[in-house]
Write a protein that holds these residues in place. Structure first.
Motif, PDB file in Angstrom:
ATOM      1  N   LEU A 332       2.772   6.977   3.204  1.00 17.25           N
ATOM      2  CA  LEU A 332       3.032   5.541   3.316  1.00 17.25           C
ATOM      3  C   LEU A 332       1.789   4.791   3.796  1.00 17.25           C
ATOM      4  O   LEU A 332       1.019   5.296   4.623  1.00 17.25           O
ATOM      5  CB  LEU A 332       4.192   5.298   4.282  1.00 17.25           C
ATOM      6  CG  LEU A 332       5.553   5.874   3.863  1.00 17.25           C
ATOM      7  CD1 LEU A 332       6.584   5.622   4.954  1.00 17.25           C
ATOM      8  CD2 LEU A 332       6.008   5.297   2.535  1.00 17.25           C
ATOM      9  N   SER A 333       1.633   3.573   3.296  1.00 18.03           N
ATOM     10  CA  SER A 333       0.450   2.771   3.620  1.00 18.03           C
ATOM     11  C   SER A 333       0.425   2.364   5.090  1.00 18.03           C
ATOM     12  O   SER A 333       1.437   1.935   5.646  1.00 18.03           O
ATOM     13  CB  SER A 333       0.424   1.518   2.747  1.00 18.03           C
ATOM     14  OG  SER A 333      -0.609   0.642   3.156  1.00 18.03           O
ATOM     15  N   ARG A 334      -0.727   2.510   5.689  1.00 19.17           N
ATOM     16  CA  ARG A 334      -0.969   1.996   7.043  1.00 19.17           C
ATOM     17  C   ARG A 334      -1.801   0.718   6.990  1.00 19.17           C
ATOM     18  O   ARG A 334      -2.130   0.137   8.029  1.00 19.17           O
ATOM     19  CB  ARG A 334      -1.723   3.026   7.884  1.00 19.17           C
ATOM     20  CG  ARG A 334      -0.855   3.960   8.700  1.00 19.17           C
ATOM     21  CD  ARG A 334      -0.054   4.887   7.847  1.00 19.17           C
ATOM     22  NE  ARG A 334       0.682   5.854   8.677  1.00 19.17           N
ATOM     23  CZ  ARG A 334       1.602   6.674   8.202  1.00 19.17           C
ATOM     24  NH1 ARG A 334       1.904   6.676   6.913  1.00 19.17           N
ATOM     25  NH2 ARG A 334       2.230   7.511   9.001  1.00 19.17           N
ATOM     26  N   ASP A 335      -2.134   0.277   5.788  1.00 15.71           N
ATOM     27  CA  ASP A 335      -3.024  -0.869   5.647  1.00 15.71           C
ATOM     28  C   ASP A 335      -2.264  -2.184   5.540  1.00 15.71           C
ATOM     29  O   ASP A 335      -2.703  -3.204   6.075  1.00 15.71           O
ATOM     30  CB  ASP A 335      -3.907  -0.696   4.400  1.00 15.71           C
ATOM     31  CG  ASP A 335      -4.790   0.540   4.496  1.00 15.71           C
ATOM     32  OD1 ASP A 335      -5.240   0.842   5.620  1.00 15.71           O
ATOM     33  OD2 ASP A 335      -4.991   1.203   3.464  1.00 15.71           O
ATOM     34  N   ARG A 336      -1.154  -2.190   4.841  1.00 16.86           N
ATOM     35  CA  ARG A 336      -0.399  -3.426   4.662  1.00 16.86           C
ATOM     36  C   ARG A 336       0.547  -3.617   5.838  1.00 16.86           C
ATOM     37  O   ARG A 336       1.363  -2.765   6.127  1.00 16.86           O
ATOM     38  CB  ARG A 336       0.399  -3.387   3.360  1.00 16.86           C
ATOM     39  CG  ARG A 336       1.111  -4.697   3.037  1.00 16.86           C
ATOM     40  CD  ARG A 336       1.683  -4.661   1.627  1.00 16.86           C
ATOM     41  NE  ARG A 336       2.268  -5.933   1.239  1.00 16.86           N
ATOM     42  CZ  ARG A 336       3.542  -6.254   1.419  1.00 16.86           C
ATOM     43  NH1 ARG A 336       4.366  -5.377   1.978  1.00 16.86           N
ATOM     44  NH2 ARG A 336       4.016  -7.425   1.040  1.00 16.86           N
ATOM     45  N   ARG A 337       0.420  -4.744   6.529  1.00 11.93           N
ATOM     46  CA  ARG A 337       1.218  -5.012   7.714  1.00 11.93           C
ATOM     47  C   ARG A 337       2.037  -6.284   7.512  1.00 11.93           C
ATOM     48  O   ARG A 337       1.561  -7.277   6.963  1.00 11.93           O
ATOM     49  CB  ARG A 337       0.325  -5.194   8.950  1.00 11.93           C
ATOM     50  CG  ARG A 337      -0.668  -4.079   9.194  1.00 11.93           C
ATOM     51  CD  ARG A 337       0.011  -2.813   9.631  1.00 11.93           C
ATOM     52  NE  ARG A 337       0.575  -2.942  10.973  1.00 11.93           N
ATOM     53  CZ  ARG A 337       1.223  -1.954  11.586  1.00 11.93           C
ATOM     54  NH1 ARG A 337       1.393  -0.792  10.980  1.00 11.93           N
ATOM     55  NH2 ARG A 337       1.704  -2.139  12.806  1.00 11.93           N
ATOM     56  N   LEU A 338       3.288  -6.230   7.982  1.00  9.45           N
ATOM     57  CA  LEU A 338       4.138  -7.403   7.981  1.00  9.45           C
ATOM     58  C   LEU A 338       4.421  -7.818   9.422  1.00  9.45           C
ATOM     59  O   LEU A 338       4.458  -6.968  10.314  1.00  9.45           O
ATOM     60  CB  LEU A 338       5.460  -7.110   7.268  1.00  9.45           C
ATOM     61  CG  LEU A 338       5.376  -6.694   5.798  1.00  9.45           C
ATOM     62  CD1 LEU A 338       6.784  -6.451   5.247  1.00  9.45           C
ATOM     63  CD2 LEU A 338       4.654  -7.730   4.960  1.00  9.45           C
TER      64      LEU A 338
END
Length: 401
Positions: A332-338
């Motif tokens: 899972l991506s750790r780069d895209r944050r909400l």
């Protein structure tokens, strides 16, 4: 010219269905009359309540159901300790034949269960297929009552026993063979692989989850209480859908075998999720007990409308579409944050639930100032807890600036 309506027809291995909805083995299929009633309403198929050899005595207790409901008496979870069919083999021979004659375009599956002796399974399989059953479902997954006798989940929790029973029935079966899996195992894939290795054409997942519904705090009796005593039962209803979806998707990702999804299906949306997770058809039981077999109309209409809106040509086009998005946690991506955002402030009632949740279960990023919710973006870690506890949908998760 408008596009043609999407097709609800589906295939599950060698079986062809008018739509993806079948009644699961249980109280709604306890008799031939109930099954024919369901066919009149539009169900594409049904699985008989589990048929056992006449030598196996079946006596139910009373009461045998318990429920977990929300504040509006809507069903969340359902427990049953009901046993398999009390009808003799001769009854089912007659009813299978009568139902097949009246509804030759529907799929009638005979659910069977026998002792660990493979010969008993073979004899029962021959009986139901000779009566006209379109397929045979092996119940090696019932979690209550029957395991005490060495059957049901007592077989289905052991790959070697599943393989042995399936292989024995495969030797005599002329019709498609379905194995119904239990969720009450640590790993599902070894069980699923054993069933396929034994000759299963189709896997059905899941049977009910073993549970204890609750304790009456006034009497200290378990629920359901039978003369003051209770036992562990089978848990079904909306609350088990996440378990069923997990197991269906796990099998669909690893094994090239047709799947029937079962567990917590009460709306067309639930069915669509199972199909997107890899199922070719759906079985429903608890929702029919709760709302009646007439729910098939709304399910067919809702699923057809969804397929049309999403421009899918039919059920087959939806099947497995979500699988490529299901993987490992490490991937899972750790780069895209909400981050939490007050998207609809006009809905806020200043109840403070988001403040309490973030303070005690999050990162203390939400506070109340002047009667309004304030979100400190620099403290927000993007966990989304506040958005879930908000009863008005005020808070949503959005990408950061």
């Amino acid at each position: 010219m408008p596009a043609p309506a999407p097709s609800l027809e589906t295939t599950v291995g060698p079986l062809a269905l008018k739509n993806p909805f079948l009644l699961a083995s249980g109280p709604p299929t306890t008799s031939g009359e109930r099954i024919r009633h369901a066919f009149r309403l539009g169900w594409a198929g049904a699985v008989t309540k589990t048929i056992v050899p006449d030598t196996m005595e079946i006596r139910d207790v009373s009461p045998r159901f318990a429920t977990w409901k929300d504040g509006n008496s809507g069903l969340l979870g359902f427990e049953n300790i009901e046993l398999v069919s009390k009808h003799e083999e001769s009854y089912w021979v007659s009813e299978i034949a009568a139902t097949r004659e009246e509804y030759p375009d529907r799929i009638l599956v005979a659910s069977i269960m026998a002792s660990p002796d493979p010969r008993e399974w073979q004899e029962l399989a021959c009986t139901v297929q000779d009566a006209g059953a379109d397929a045979i479902e092996l119940n090696v997954s019932c979690p209550h009552g029957m395991p005490e006798r060495g059957v049901g989940a007592a077989i289905g929790q052991h790959p070697d026993l599943v393989r042995e029973v399936t292989r024995a029935v495969r030797q005599v079966a002329r019709v498609p063979l379905i194995v119904k899996l239990t969720p009450n195992v640590t790993e599902i894939l070894p069980i699923a692989e054993a069933a396929v290795d034994g000759g299963a054409d189709i896997l059905a997942a899941i049977n009910t989850v073993q549970c204890l519904m609750g304790i009456d705090l006034e009497t200290l009796e378990p629920r359901p209480s039978v003369a003051g005593f209770g036992t562990y039962g089978g848990y079904s209803g909306p609350a088990i859908k996440p378990v069923g979806l997990r197991i269906v998707s796990q099998i669909a990702r690893e094994l090239p075998v047709p799947l029937i999804g079962i567990g917590g299906i009460s709306r067309w949306q639930d069915a669509a999720e199972y199909i997107a997770a890899g199922a070719s058809a759906i079985q429903v039981c608890t929702a029919v007990m709760w709302e009646g077999a007439g729910i098939i109309r709304g399910m067919n209409e809702g699923l057809s409308g969804y397929l049309s809106r999403k421009h899918f040509t039919g059920v087959g086009a939806l099947r497995g579409r979500a699988l490529e998005r299901i993987g490992t946690h490490a991937a899972l991506s750790r780069d895209r944050r909400l981050f939490a955002s007050r998207r609809f402030p006009e809905r806020c009632t200043s109840c403070g639930r988001c403040v309490t949740a973030c303070r005690d279960g999050g990162y203390h990023a939400v506070s109340m100032a002047g009667g309004e919710v304030v979100i400190a973006t620099e403290r927000c870690d993007g966990c989304s807890l506040c958005s879930h506890v908000c009863p008005e949908g005020v808070i949503v998760m959005l990408p950061g600036a």
